[in-house]
Design an enzyme around this catalytic site. Structure first.
Site, PDB file in Angstrom:
ATOM      1  N   ARG A  29       0.828  -1.212   0.000  1.00 16.58           N
ATOM      2  CA  ARG A  29       0.000   0.000   0.000  1.00 16.58           C
ATOM      3  C   ARG A  29       0.862   1.263   0.000  1.00 16.58           C
ATOM      4  O   ARG A  29       0.533   2.251  -0.650  1.00 16.58           O
ATOM      5  CB  ARG A  29      -0.924   0.001   1.217  1.00 16.58           C
ATOM      6  CG  ARG A  29      -2.147  -0.930   1.032  1.00 16.58           C
ATOM      7  CD  ARG A  29      -2.762  -1.255   2.363  1.00 16.58           C
ATOM      8  NE  ARG A  29      -3.992  -2.042   2.240  1.00 16.58           N
ATOM      9  CZ  ARG A  29      -4.025  -3.360   1.957  1.00 16.58           C
ATOM     10  NH1 ARG A  29      -2.916  -4.039   1.729  1.00 16.58           N
ATOM     11  NH2 ARG A  29      -5.202  -3.993   1.902  1.00 16.58           N
ATOM     12  N   GLY A  97      -1.801 -11.422  -5.191  1.00 18.85           N
ATOM     13  CA  GLY A  97      -3.208 -11.060  -5.366  1.00 18.85           C
ATOM     14  C   GLY A  97      -3.439  -9.622  -4.947  1.00 18.85           C
ATOM     15  O   GLY A  97      -4.227  -8.889  -5.561  1.00 18.85           O
ATOM     16  N   ARG A 125      -6.578 -17.624  -9.810  1.00 24.16           N
ATOM     17  CA  ARG A 125      -7.429 -16.950  -8.816  1.00 24.16           C
ATOM     18  C   ARG A 125      -8.493 -16.082  -9.481  1.00 24.16           C
ATOM     19  O   ARG A 125      -8.287 -15.541 -10.566  1.00 24.16           O
ATOM     20  CB  ARG A 125      -6.544 -16.146  -7.854  1.00 24.16           C
ATOM     21  CG  ARG A 125      -5.662 -17.063  -7.041  1.00 24.16           C
ATOM     22  CD  ARG A 125      -4.694 -16.332  -6.173  1.00 24.16           C
ATOM     23  NE  ARG A 125      -5.332 -15.677  -5.043  1.00 24.16           N
ATOM     24  CZ  ARG A 125      -4.677 -14.959  -4.139  1.00 24.16           C
ATOM     25  NH1 ARG A 125      -3.357 -14.810  -4.246  1.00 24.16           N
ATOM     26  NH2 ARG A 125      -5.313 -14.394  -3.145  1.00 24.16           N
ATOM     27  N   SER A 169     -13.229  -8.829   2.075  1.00 26.08           N
ATOM     28  CA  SER A 169     -11.899  -8.841   1.442  1.00 26.08           C
ATOM     29  C   SER A 169     -11.318  -7.433   1.394  1.00 26.08           C
ATOM     30  O   SER A 169     -11.879  -6.534   0.778  1.00 26.08           O
ATOM     31  CB  SER A 169     -12.011  -9.405   0.020  1.00 26.08           C
ATOM     32  OG  SER A 169     -10.869  -9.026  -0.726  1.00 26.08           O
ATOM     33  N   ASP A 321      -5.034 -15.345   6.908  1.00 27.17           N
ATOM     34  CA  ASP A 321      -3.789 -15.956   6.423  1.00 27.17           C
ATOM     35  C   ASP A 321      -3.139 -16.855   7.482  1.00 27.17           C
ATOM     36  O   ASP A 321      -2.112 -17.478   7.213  1.00 27.17           O
ATOM     37  CB  ASP A 321      -2.784 -14.870   6.009  1.00 27.17           C
ATOM     38  CG  ASP A 321      -3.234 -14.142   4.747  1.00 27.17           C
ATOM     39  OD1 ASP A 321      -4.031 -14.703   3.977  1.00 27.17           O
ATOM     40  OD2 ASP A 321      -2.797 -12.992   4.538  1.00 27.17           O
ATOM     41  N   LYS A 348      -6.933 -18.422  -1.970  1.00 24.16           N
ATOM     42  CA  LYS A 348      -5.623 -17.808  -1.733  1.00 24.16           C
ATOM     43  C   LYS A 348      -4.575 -18.356  -2.712  1.00 24.16           C
ATOM     44  O   LYS A 348      -4.933 -18.961  -3.706  1.00 24.16           O
ATOM     45  CB  LYS A 348      -5.198 -18.026  -0.276  1.00 24.16           C
ATOM     46  CG  LYS A 348      -6.172 -17.432   0.730  1.00 24.16           C
ATOM     47  CD  LYS A 348      -6.198 -15.920   0.651  1.00 24.16           C
ATOM     48  CE  LYS A 348      -7.245 -15.338   1.574  1.00 24.16           C
ATOM     49  NZ  LYS A 348      -7.488 -13.924   1.327  1.00 24.16           N
TER      50      LYS A 348
HETATM   51  C1  S3P Z   1      -4.479  -8.737   1.904  1.00 23.47           C
HETATM   52  C2  S3P Z   1      -5.743  -9.159   2.143  1.00 23.47           C
HETATM   53  C3  S3P Z   1      -6.127 -10.560   2.340  1.00 23.47           C
HETATM   54  C4  S3P Z   1      -4.934 -11.458   2.607  1.00 23.47           C
HETATM   55  C5  S3P Z   1      -3.774 -11.134   1.724  1.00 23.47           C
HETATM   56  C6  S3P Z   1      -3.353  -9.686   1.877  1.00 23.47           C
HETATM   57  C7  S3P Z   1      -4.244  -7.298   1.691  1.00 23.47           C
HETATM   58  O1  S3P Z   1      -6.808 -11.014   1.179  1.00 23.47           O
HETATM   59  O2  S3P Z   1      -5.280 -12.813   2.461  1.00 23.47           O
HETATM   60  O3  S3P Z   1      -2.675 -11.973   2.040  1.00 23.47           O
HETATM   61  O4  S3P Z   1      -3.088  -6.848   1.800  1.00 23.47           O
HETATM   62  O5  S3P Z   1      -5.213  -6.588   1.425  1.00 23.47           O
HETATM   63  P1  S3P Z   1      -8.378 -10.709   0.992  1.00 23.47           P
HETATM   64  O6  S3P Z   1      -8.532  -9.273   1.161  1.00 23.47           O
HETATM   65  O7  S3P Z   1      -8.754 -11.127  -0.393  1.00 23.47           O
HETATM   66  O8  S3P Z   1      -9.039 -11.542   2.043  1.00 23.47           O
END
Ligand code: S3P
Length: 441
Positions: A29, A97, A125, A169, A321, A348
């Site tokens: 971020r 992701g 995914r 999420s 996680d 995941k």
């Molecule tokens: C994350 C959010 C989570 C987590 C990922 C990191 C993030 O996923 O599993 O490892 O940094 O926003 P989801 O938001 O899809 O649950």
């Protein structure tokens, strides 16, 4: 077999102070927001893992310069939507992701088509969760079966949306917030609770974002098209990386650990709440507030007697996680532990719920599954003595970490493949284990 490690002995007792790698969510971020800030941002302790390095490569491809000066990453932003995107730009999010979903939110005004790809795991995914809201904003997106590769072409005619984010999420929520930054008017997200680093960072940057707390959800109100200034940020330790050392200590005999300077944002510490309910005595000391985030040192001691848990599903998102490693504690606890509604685990880096069940069965634990609920029959005296081999887990870093911690606490002779998976999130993992006395070849 340089990419395979072997562990043949349990870890002897230890008493150490450690630091784990910096937080991955906050690192990604901070890079992406610095690319949108006006001026030069300086980030220290940035996690230098593949997911974060791919984030840096991504902003560079989009025309943002950065350099590393000593241990500071210096990122030169020119404000919202100031990317300079060349024709036929192809971005590779690798295994991440988070990067893939978040960057789409920053491309909603791109004047040229951008192609987004990823590695084998990311290409399996689902992206419908972000494609759907982005289309409502008016963005043009093409993808086959909601999978990568995705082609995105922005528009000058974005419209604000009201969106119900019911998955819980943070990636989806942040993608929508990022898109809202570029959109005139007010976007509203009705959001099931999830990690809130994006909201806290935007508040720290004095961006007009409002959070209205309701029972079980929040309304996030984002005013679009406001600029924000560059910033300095020092990234704290990652609770998800710390979790493996928390459990290592808990399940080792006569050991103690202090994990310094970890982000303990309440939306992230499900693992501590869950393990303490199971009889652990994990303490947070030296709590500090840093730019709206909470940090602390985590104190853990071994615990011989742990009890099963009936885990409330409202804790799922704050430990999403960490369930893999929590299941290992359930395997050693007295009684039958119950976890509900864990379908998200299968979305995941690998199908973690399916793999976790296979893993528990491999180490002789009875598991029952009904849809996305599981029951784990704990064996407090569980000791392993056979040969075990871990491979074909789609190079999922957290499955690799789980396998190492199992070998070091329960015994057995282990061969664990895909060592390089650690570079996704926690490149120092094996180094720290060795410092605690682990014998790893
Ligand atoms: C994350 C959010 C989570 C987590 C990922 C990191 C993030 O996923 O599993 O490892 O940094 O926003 P989801 O938001 O899809 O649950």
């Amino acid at each position: 077999m340089a990419n395979t490690i072997s562990i043949k002995n349990k870890l002897n007792s230890f008493n150490k102070k450690i630091k784990v790698s910096s937080d991955k969510s906050i690192s990604i971020r901070s890079v992406l927001l610095a690319s949108q800030a006006v001026g030069i941002s300086k980030i220290t302790n940035l996690l230098e893992s593949e997911d974060v390095l791919n984030s840096l490569k991504t902003i560079k491809k989009l025309g943002i310069n950065y350099s590393k000066q000593g241990n500071v990453y210096v990122i030169e932003g020119y404000g919202l939507n100031s990317f300079n995107i060349k024709k036929k730009t192809k971005l590779n999010a690798g295994n991440s992701g988070t990067l893939a979903r978040l960057i789409l939110g920053l491309l909603v005004k791109s004047k040229v088509k951008v192609k987004l790809i990823g590695d084998k795991s990311l290409s399996k995914r689902d992206f419908s969760r972000v494609i759907k809201p982005l289309k409502l904003f008016g963005v043009n997106i093409k993808s086959k079966n909601n999978l990568l590769p995705i082609e995105i072409l922005g528009t000058n005619f974005l419209r604000p949306i009201e969106y119900n984010e019911y998955i819980g999420s943070a990636q989806v929520k942040t993608c929508i917030i990022f898109s809202a930054l570029n959109t005139p008017g007010v976007t509203k997200i009705y959001s099931k609770s999830s990690r809130n680093h994006t909201e806290l960072m935007l508040k720290f940057l004095n961006y007009p974002i409002k959070i209205i707390k309701k029972k079980g959800y929040e309304i996030i109100v984002v005013q679009g098209l406001e600029q924000f200034k560059s910033f300095k940020y020092n990234i704290p330790g990652d609770i998800s990386s710390a979790s493996f050392f928390i459990v290592l200590t808990l399940l080792s005999k006569g050991s103690k650990i202090i994990i310094q300077n970890v982000n303990v944002n309440p939306t992230r510490i499900g693992i501590i709440n869950i393990l303490n309910k199971m009889g652990a005595n994990i303490k947070l000391k030296n709590k500090k507030n840093y730019n709206g985030e909470e940090m602390a040192d985590i104190y853990v001691k071994s615990k011989n007697k742990l009890k099963a848990i009936n885990c409330p599903s409202k804790l799922n998102s704050s430990a999403i996680d960490e369930f893999l490693i929590i299941f290992l504690v359930a395997a050693k606890a007295k009684g039958v532990s119950k976890f509900k509604d864990l379908g998200e685990m299968n979305k995941k880096e690998s199908k973690r719920l399916d793999l976790a069940i296979k893993f528990l069965k491999l180490i002789g634990i009875k598991v029952e599954r009904y849809k996305n609920d599981i029951q784990i029959y704990g064996k407090p005296n569980l000791i392993l003595s056979k040969n075990y081999q871990m491979k074909n887990f789609l190079k999922d870093h957290r499955i690799f970490f789980l396998s190492c911690i199992t070998a070091l606490t329960l015994g057995g002779k282990w061969k664990i493949h895909d060592r390089d998976s650690i570079n996704t999130s926690f490149p120092d993992f094996l180094k720290i284990l060795k410092r605690l006395g682990a014998n790893i070849n």
